[in-house]
Design an enzyme around this catalytic site. Structure first.
Site, PDB file in Angstrom:
ATOM      1  N   GLY A  63       0.733  -1.134  -0.144  1.00 27.23           N
ATOM      2  CA  GLY A  63       0.114   0.035   0.008  1.00 27.23           C
ATOM      3  C   GLY A  63       0.935   1.231  -0.212  1.00 27.23           C
ATOM      4  O   GLY A  63       2.062   0.852   0.063  1.00 27.23           O
TER       5      GLY A  63
ATOM      6  N   GLY B  67       0.112   8.609   2.931  1.00 33.39           N
ATOM      7  CA  GLY B  67       0.976   9.959   3.048  1.00 33.39           C
ATOM      8  C   GLY B  67       2.065   9.974   3.614  1.00 33.39           C
ATOM      9  O   GLY B  67       2.898  10.748   3.405  1.00 33.39           O
TER      10      GLY B  67
ATOM     11  N   GLY C 214       4.357   7.204   3.196  1.00 31.52           N
ATOM     12  CA  GLY C 214       5.065   6.321   2.238  1.00 31.52           C
ATOM     13  C   GLY C 214       4.639   5.043   2.030  1.00 31.52           C
ATOM     14  O   GLY C 214       3.334   4.730   2.310  1.00 31.52           O
TER      15      GLY C 214
ATOM     16  N   ASP D 245      -3.985  10.541  12.810  1.00 27.54           N
ATOM     17  CA  ASP D 245      -4.679  10.186  11.315  1.00 27.54           C
ATOM     18  C   ASP D 245      -5.340   8.925  11.579  1.00 27.54           C
ATOM     19  O   ASP D 245      -5.061   7.611  11.016  1.00 27.54           O
ATOM     20  CB  ASP D 245      -3.376   9.749  10.683  1.00 27.54           C
ATOM     21  CG  ASP D 245      -3.773   9.468   9.072  1.00 27.54           C
ATOM     22  OD1 ASP D 245      -4.795  10.121   8.837  1.00 27.54           O
ATOM     23  OD2 ASP D 245      -2.640   9.057   8.313  1.00 27.54           O
TER      24      ASP D 245
END
Length: 708
Positions: free
Chosen positions: A384, A387, A389, A500
């Protein structure tokens, strides 16, 4: 005409002021002149003289042949007993030995000044001549520097009567000394005496020359002399403060009267010094041994602490299973696999693995190792991208499956700061959190290593093409994620704000236990890009409204994001769905009016995920909607804490404790008296049957009263 010599008494008292009486008119054969000491007569010194270290003996004065003087009058001191006169005996058989050193009484007890006692009698005249006028002979004092504090006085030995006409016997030699000891000369007489004087006793060795007996000490009391015509007088030791050797006469024969030396008084001091030295050596040896044992104990303690630190990383053995990946996920699909802890090393500018501890484990990896593990960070291993990396799947040489995250934070942060932050995050362990198990620093590259999680994330299961999650699984995932966030906010030290929270950061175990990942990465990005003020932390659709206005993220910001995740679980919709009509793209804005309507009317069909098909528990749906509505409030102060959300989910499971029974409809069964197994347990636990019976009976009665 034969005369009977009478030996004068020995006086250890201070000088007598009255002159002695005249001698008898006895005559004696002529004898050679007396032998005197080498020193000439000297005038009497002052009353006080510094005491010498040893007692000093003086040569006796000559006495008249055949004209023994009568005994002196009794001294005025009360502390000294009067001397006893010696019974006259034939001259050849009488050989009185010299008197040893005898301390004199203190000056306070004597009216005259403290001086060396004068000679008992003045020199008599020659034979058949009347005795001269009585006149007291002046005392002879020889000064000597004292080594001690208190003065010591030693009176001269008594005169002896030797009516023999033989030459005077030689004086025995004195013991060796550093300086010659001078004996005081006999007092001057008007007429020469005709009897030889007795041998002068030798003076003991001393460190300094002893020239005369000093004035009497302050604390020394005189002791009476024990005179005997045929036996030598006893030897008296000087005061304890002085270190002299004391003479002990051997016999009454002048030719064989060699003095016997006693050991000096400072011999015990040398013994004590030797003892003190031995004790000091023993003490030093014990101290050194204690220091050695202490250092050894510290070394062993450090080794054990290091072993515990290495073993603290180990945990349960979990075998990773194959996984499927999606590019929509922003996190790695990994799990903690703590069967092997990790060690570290550095080589050629990059941290290299270091075999050590248990199972060749390591916490710092070299960049070459990670490149080899991920097959050169190939697209086939890409799990995947988000944001922070990209996440790659990797296999270490020992066979472990890991997830390697390449951070897009650049090298703005120093190696020490990054390493310290990662070590802080790696110490956080919770069953609903995914922890960091390794990292790599190579130049400007920063990489984090996690263990692989096989069952993907919540975003994949909610919005993917797989089978639909049932309601019970959704409630379980929500409760687990809430516990993980509550630990970060309230129980972790230091407390961490995730910044996040989203469904792609909630990873799932094979049994669908939720584990929150990527906590702390937003802080790493902020620390590395402090000069960038336009960077947005978070994901659109999950960000709190106050962050858009102030740019500030708090714990309540995480609460808002978690409320969006709850709405995803309830409705099955994405946070931002561009396929929806204009104005309904945002999940929060679309759900607000529906949440209020569902809480008021308890109608949930408008909010519930159509994929559920109505298969949900209404009470749990109501509680879930209520919690989501509280989390997505506009005002941050009105939002609950994560701990309150956790207690709300725990209340859903608390309803099953009654097991379908209502309070008051059941009675507590008293098994203490009817069950043999419980009675056996009671005897084993309490030991006393009466006490345990009363305990259970009392509890039973209280339960019945409470039910009534």
């Amino acid at each position: 005409m034969a005369t009977t010599p009478v030996q004068p008494p020995v006086s250890n008292s201070p000088p007598v002021t009255s002159p002695p009486p005249p001698l008898n008119n006895a005559t004696s054969p002529a004898t050679p002149p007396p032998v005197t000491s080498p020193l000439p007569p000297s005038a009497p010194p002052p009353n006080r003289a510094p005491p010498p270290p040893p007692p000093v003996t003086t040569s006796p004065p000559p006495v008249a042949n055949g004209a023994p003087p009568p005994p002196l009058p009794k001294p005025p001191e009360s502390s000294s007993p009067p001397p006893q006169p010696v019974i006259p005996s034939p001259p050849p058989s009488t050989s009185p030995p010299p008197q040893p050193v005898i301390p004199s009484p203190p000056p306070s007890a004597s009216p005259p000044p403290a001086l060396v006692p004068p000679l008992p009698s003045s020199p008599p005249p020659p034979a058949s001549v009347p005795p001269p006028r009585p006149s007291p002979s002046p005392p002879i004092l020889v000064r000597s520097p004292p080594p001690s504090v208190r003065p010591i006085q030693s009176p001269p030995p008594p005169p002896s009567d030797r009516p023999t006409q033989s030459p005077p016997p030689p004086s025995p030699p004195s013991p060796p000394s550093e300086r010659p000891t001078q004996s005081p000369p006999s007092p001057p007489s008007e007429r020469p005496t005709q009897s030889p004087p007795p041998p002068s006793p030798p003076s003991p060795p001393s460190d300094r020359p002893s020239q005369s007996p000093p004035p009497p000490p302050e604390d020394t009391k005189p002791q009476p002399p024990r005179r005997s015509p045929n036996s030598p007088p006893p030897t008296f030791s000087s005061p304890p403060r002085s270190p002299p050797e004391i003479l002990v006469p051997g016999s009454n024969n002048p030719s064989q009267n060699n003095p016997t030396l006693r050991p000096p008084l400072d011999a015990p001091n040398s013994t004590n010094n030797s003892g003190i030295g031995t004790g000091a050596v023993v003490g030093i040896s014990v101290a050194v041994a204690l220091v050695v044992f202490t250092l050894f104990g510290i070394f062993v303690w450090c080794l054990r602490k290091r072993e515990k630190r290495l073993s603290a990383v180990s945990g349960g053995d979990v075998t990773p299973s194959p996984m499927s990946s999606t590019a929509r996920s922003d996190s790695a699909f990994f799990r903690m696999q703590s069967s092997a802890p990790v060690g570290a090393s550095k080589r050629s500018g990059s941290y290299q693995s270091q075999s050590g501890g248990l199972g060749n484990s390591k916490a710092l990896f070299s960049y070459e190792e990670l490149v080899k593990a991920t097959n050169g960070f190939s697209q086939e291993n890409l799990l995947g991208e988000g944001g922070f990396g990209c996440v790659y799947k990797g296999i270490l040489p020992d066979g472990r499956v890991v997830a390697v995250k390449q951070l897009k934070i650049g090298g703005g942060q120093g190696d020490r700061e990054f390493k310290a932050e990662v070590e802080t995050l790696s110490r956080i362990h919770h069953r609903h959190l995914v922890s960091i198990v390794g990292h790599c620093i190579s130049g400007d590259r920063r990489l984090l290593i996690y263990d692989y999680v096989s069952n993907n994330d919540l975003y994949f299961h909610l919005h993917g093409e797989k089978s639909v999650l049932d309601w019970a699984t959704r409630v379980k995932i929500a409760a687990g994620a809430a516990r993980g966030l509550a630990y970060l906010h309230e129980d972790c030290h230091p407390r961490i704000i995730h910044r996040d929270i989203k469904s792609s950061n909630i990873l799932l175990e094979d049994n669908f236990d939720a584990r929150v990942s990527d906590f702390g990465l937003a802080r790493l990005a902020l620390d590395c890009n402090t000069h960038i003020t336009t960077r947005v932390i978070g994901t659109f659709g999950y960000m709190a409204p106050e962050y858009a206005s102030s740019g500030k993220l708090t714990e309540k910001s995480d609460v808002f994001s978690f409320g969006v995740v709850l709405l995803e679980l309830i409705t099955g919709r994405k946070p931002v769905d561009t396929s929806q009509p204009l104005g309904d793209e945002s999940l929060v804005e679309w759900a607000r009016p529906l949440i209020s309507h569902a809480i008021e009317t308890e109608e949930f069909d408008s909010l519930a995920d159509p994929k559920l098909g109505g298969n949900y528990v209404e009470s749990e749906m109501f509680r879930m909607i209520e919690a989501a509505g509280a989390c997505v409030r506009h005002l941050a102060t009105k939002r609950p804490r994560m701990g309150q959300i956790v207690r709300a989910f725990e209340s859903l499971a608390a309803e099953d404790l009654t097991n379908g029974m209502r309070l008051g409809e059941s009675e507590v069964f008293n098994s203490a008296q009817q069950s043999a197994e419980i009675r056996l347990f009671r005897r084993m636990a309490f030991g006393s049957q009466n006490y345990s019976t009363d305990f259970f009976s009392h509890s039973s009665y209280n339960s019945r009263d409470a039910n009534v």
